[in-house]
Motif scaffolding. Structure first.
Motif, PDB file in Angstrom:
ATOM      1  N   TRP A  74       0.811  -1.209   0.000  1.00  0.00           N
ATOM      2  CA  TRP A  74       0.000   0.000   0.000  1.00  0.00           C
ATOM      3  C   TRP A  74       0.848   1.264   0.000  1.00  0.00           C
ATOM      4  CZ3 TRP A  74      -4.298  -0.688  -2.108  1.00  0.00           C
ATOM      5  CH2 TRP A  74      -4.875  -1.974  -2.047  1.00  0.00           C
ATOM      6  N   ASP A  75       2.076   1.189   0.506  1.00  0.00           N
ATOM      7  CA  ASP A  75       3.012   2.299   0.322  1.00  0.00           C
ATOM      8  C   ASP A  75       3.341   2.455  -1.162  1.00  0.00           C
ATOM      9  OD1 ASP A  75       3.095   2.764   3.055  1.00  0.00           O
ATOM     10  OD2 ASP A  75       4.957   1.642   3.358  1.00  0.00           O
ATOM     11  N   MET A  76       3.560   1.333  -1.809  1.00  0.00           N
ATOM     12  CA  MET A  76       3.869   1.312  -3.234  1.00  0.00           C
ATOM     13  C   MET A  76       2.707   1.860  -4.054  1.00  0.00           C
ATOM     14  SD  MET A  76       4.516  -2.172  -5.409  1.00  0.00           S
ATOM     15  CE  MET A  76       5.861  -2.645  -4.309  1.00  0.00           C
ATOM     16  N   THR A  77       1.502   1.427  -3.716  1.00  0.00           N
ATOM     17  CA  THR A  77       0.316   1.891  -4.424  1.00  0.00           C
ATOM     18  C   THR A  77       0.131   3.390  -4.243  1.00  0.00           C
ATOM     19  OG1 THR A  77      -0.723  -0.280  -4.094  1.00  0.00           O
ATOM     20  CG2 THR A  77      -2.163   1.532  -4.743  1.00  0.00           C
ATOM     21  N   ALA A  78       0.366   3.869  -3.024  1.00  0.00           N
ATOM     22  CA  ALA A  78       0.274   5.305  -2.764  1.00  0.00           C
ATOM     23  C   ALA A  78       1.271   6.081  -3.619  1.00  0.00           C
ATOM     24  CB  ALA A  78       0.510   5.582  -1.281  1.00  0.00           C
ATOM     25  N   ASP A  79       2.497   5.567  -3.748  1.00  0.00           N
ATOM     26  CA  ASP A  79       3.510   6.233  -4.569  1.00  0.00           C
ATOM     27  C   ASP A  79       3.079   6.317  -6.028  1.00  0.00           C
ATOM     28  OD1 ASP A  79       5.112   6.586  -2.366  1.00  0.00           O
ATOM     29  OD2 ASP A  79       6.390   4.844  -2.777  1.00  0.00           O
ATOM     30  N   VAL A  80       2.501   5.213  -6.531  1.00  0.00           N
ATOM     31  CA  VAL A  80       2.041   5.200  -7.924  1.00  0.00           C
ATOM     32  C   VAL A  80       0.927   6.219  -8.126  1.00  0.00           C
ATOM     33  CG1 VAL A  80       0.866   3.806  -9.672  1.00  0.00           C
ATOM     34  CG2 VAL A  80       2.730   2.811  -8.339  1.00  0.00           C
ATOM     35  N   LEU A  81      -0.015   6.260  -7.205  1.00  0.00           N
ATOM     36  CA  LEU A  81      -1.154   7.167  -7.343  1.00  0.00           C
ATOM     37  C   LEU A  81      -0.758   8.628  -7.150  1.00  0.00           C
ATOM     38  CD1 LEU A  81      -3.894   5.113  -5.480  1.00  0.00           C
ATOM     39  CD2 LEU A  81      -3.611   5.400  -7.938  1.00  0.00           C
ATOM     40  N   ARG A  82       0.214   8.869  -6.256  1.00  0.00           N
ATOM     41  CA  ARG A  82       0.642  10.244  -6.021  1.00  0.00           C
ATOM     42  C   ARG A  82       1.167  10.893  -7.306  1.00  0.00           C
ATOM     43  NH1 ARG A  82       2.101  12.866  -1.279  1.00  0.00           N
ATOM     44  NH2 ARG A  82       2.189  10.896  -0.138  1.00  0.00           N
ATOM     45  N   ALA A  83       1.737  10.072  -8.168  1.00  0.00           N
ATOM     46  CA  ALA A  83       2.303  10.591  -9.412  1.00  0.00           C
ATOM     47  C   ALA A  83       1.236  10.974 -10.430  1.00  0.00           C
ATOM     48  CB  ALA A  83       3.245   9.551 -10.020  1.00  0.00           C
ATOM     49  N   ILE A  84       0.002  10.519 -10.241  1.00  0.00           N
ATOM     50  CA  ILE A  84      -1.031  10.797 -11.248  1.00  0.00           C
ATOM     51  C   ILE A  84      -2.240  11.547 -10.694  1.00  0.00           C
ATOM     52  CG2 ILE A  84      -0.370   8.830 -12.692  1.00  0.00           C
ATOM     53  CD1 ILE A  84      -2.674   7.255 -11.518  1.00  0.00           C
ATOM     54  N   VAL A  85      -2.399  11.588  -9.368  1.00  0.00           N
ATOM     55  CA  VAL A  85      -3.530  12.305  -8.770  1.00  0.00           C
ATOM     56  C   VAL A  85      -3.112  13.754  -8.514  1.00  0.00           C
ATOM     57  CG1 VAL A  85      -5.059  12.465  -6.769  1.00  0.00           C
ATOM     58  CG2 VAL A  85      -4.446  10.216  -7.701  1.00  0.00           C
ATOM     59  N   PRO A  86      -3.898  14.722  -8.973  1.00  0.00           N
ATOM     60  CA  PRO A  86      -3.554  16.132  -8.726  1.00  0.00           C
ATOM     61  C   PRO A  86      -3.384  16.420  -7.236  1.00  0.00           C
ATOM     62  CG  PRO A  86      -5.330  15.959 -10.327  1.00  0.00           C
ATOM     63  CD  PRO A  86      -5.114  14.586  -9.781  1.00  0.00           C
ATOM     64  N   ALA A  87      -2.432  17.269  -6.912  1.00  0.00           N
ATOM     65  CA  ALA A  87      -2.101  17.547  -5.512  1.00  0.00           C
ATOM     66  C   ALA A  87      -3.307  17.994  -4.707  1.00  0.00           C
ATOM     67  CB  ALA A  87      -0.999  18.606  -5.451  1.00  0.00           C
ATOM     68  N   GLU A  88      -4.162  18.817  -5.328  1.00  0.00           N
ATOM     69  CA  GLU A  88      -5.317  19.329  -4.601  1.00  0.00           C
ATOM     70  C   GLU A  88      -6.380  18.263  -4.342  1.00  0.00           C
ATOM     71  OE1 GLU A  88      -5.919  20.237  -9.027  1.00  0.00           O
ATOM     72  OE2 GLU A  88      -4.284  20.257  -7.548  1.00  0.00           O
ATOM     73  N   GLN A  89      -6.248  17.114  -5.006  1.00  0.00           N
ATOM     74  CA  GLN A  89      -7.190  16.008  -4.812  1.00  0.00           C
ATOM     75  C   GLN A  89      -6.550  14.831  -4.073  1.00  0.00           C
ATOM     76  OE1 GLN A  89      -8.904  14.921  -8.621  1.00  0.00           O
ATOM     77  NE2 GLN A  89      -9.114  17.059  -9.247  1.00  0.00           N
ATOM     78  N   TRP A  90      -5.339  15.027  -3.586  1.00  0.00           N
ATOM     79  CA  TRP A  90      -4.590  13.909  -3.036  1.00  0.00           C
ATOM     80  C   TRP A  90      -5.108  13.433  -1.683  1.00  0.00           C
ATOM     81  CZ3 TRP A  90      -2.081   9.811  -3.843  1.00  0.00           C
ATOM     82  CH2 TRP A  90      -1.284   9.226  -2.847  1.00  0.00           C
ATOM     83  N   ASN A 162      -4.976  -2.634 -10.186  1.00  0.00           N
ATOM     84  CA  ASN A 162      -4.374  -3.086 -11.425  1.00  0.00           C
ATOM     85  C   ASN A 162      -5.075  -2.346 -12.578  1.00  0.00           C
ATOM     86  OD1 ASN A 162      -6.385  -5.004 -10.077  1.00  0.00           O
ATOM     87  ND2 ASN A 162      -6.773  -5.424 -12.241  1.00  0.00           N
ATOM     88  N   PRO A 163      -4.392  -2.037 -13.657  1.00  0.00           N
ATOM     89  CA  PRO A 163      -3.002  -2.379 -13.979  1.00  0.00           C
ATOM     90  C   PRO A 163      -1.970  -1.350 -13.506  1.00  0.00           C
ATOM     91  CG  PRO A 163      -4.012  -1.384 -15.887  1.00  0.00           C
ATOM     92  CD  PRO A 163      -5.083  -1.423 -14.821  1.00  0.00           C
TER      93      PRO A 163
END
Length: 212
Positions: A74-90, A162-163
């Motif tokens: 879940w740390d890994m998943t958070a890192d992946v999502l942080r790169a694509i979710v806008p900061a204001e929606q994080w 996934n994916p």
């Protein structure tokens, strides 16, 4: 008029249907497992062995992550999502990742392409059907595991990151290239004792019987 056969519902069938009715989605979960990790391994491995698959292809694969390995997912998943979710929606996404991480374990479900492609090769007339048949099997496996864990007093919810996370999961846990991630089941102790009420569409909209 055809003959009518009268059968008596067995107690074991009632027990099974009670478990089907009881299976629910639980949020949030905690790290307090109600059974040893070995019991979870047994439940998952037995379901994996006995859930049906098309032509007995046995294309289902499973990886269980406990403790720090679960946290890592879940740390890994958070890192992946942080790169694509806008900061204001994080913030909502971060809270969701923290909730999953606070659980006890994750069960990763995969489909192996090898037996599916073998069936496509051997039965070309049905080649386009076998991927969906494999999906049916993994769905049955997920339901069987979920229901069994529910009966042990555990809570669970099913996620599908996934994916987006496939490559990192494969790299971290040395997953074979032919294994395709299909779902992530988060399990743990129940943060609330009872899930909310389940609602249903009218049965008449979903169910028909002919010839009875």
């Amino acid at each position: 008029m055809g003959s009518v056969t009268t059968t008596t519902t067995t107690n074991s069938t009632d027990v099974f249907l009670d478990l089907v009715r009881a299976r629910r989605t639980f949020y949030p979960l905690n790290k307090k497992l109600t059974v040893p990790t070995s019991r979870i391994e047994t439940i998952v491995s037995e379901a994996l062995q006995h859930v049906p698959s098309s032509f007995n292809s046995q294309s289902n694969r499973v990886v269980i992550l406990f403790g720090g390995e679960h946290d890592k997912l879940w740390d890994m998943t958070a890192d992946v999502l942080r790169a694509i979710v806008p900061a204001e929606q994080w913030r909502p996404t971060a809270d969701k990742m923290a909730m999953f991480r606070a659980s006890a374990a994750s069960i990763l479900f995969f489909e192996d392409d090898v037996p599916v492609k073998e069936l496509q090769k051997n039965f070309p007339a049905y080649a386009d059907k076998f991927p969906s048949f494999a999906a049916h099997s993994t769905g049955m496996l997920q339901f069987a595991v979920w229901t069994a864990l529910e009966s042990e007093g555990l809570g669970a919810n099913l996620q599908h990151y996934n994916p987006l996370i496939d490559a990192k999961v494969a790299e971290e846990w040395k997953i074979p290239a032919t294994w395709q991630l299909t779902a992530q089941m988060v399990i743990g102790g129940r943060g609330i004792p009872v899930a909310g009420e389940k609602t249903f569409r009218p049965l008449e909209e979903k169910f028909k019987v002919f010839g009875a």
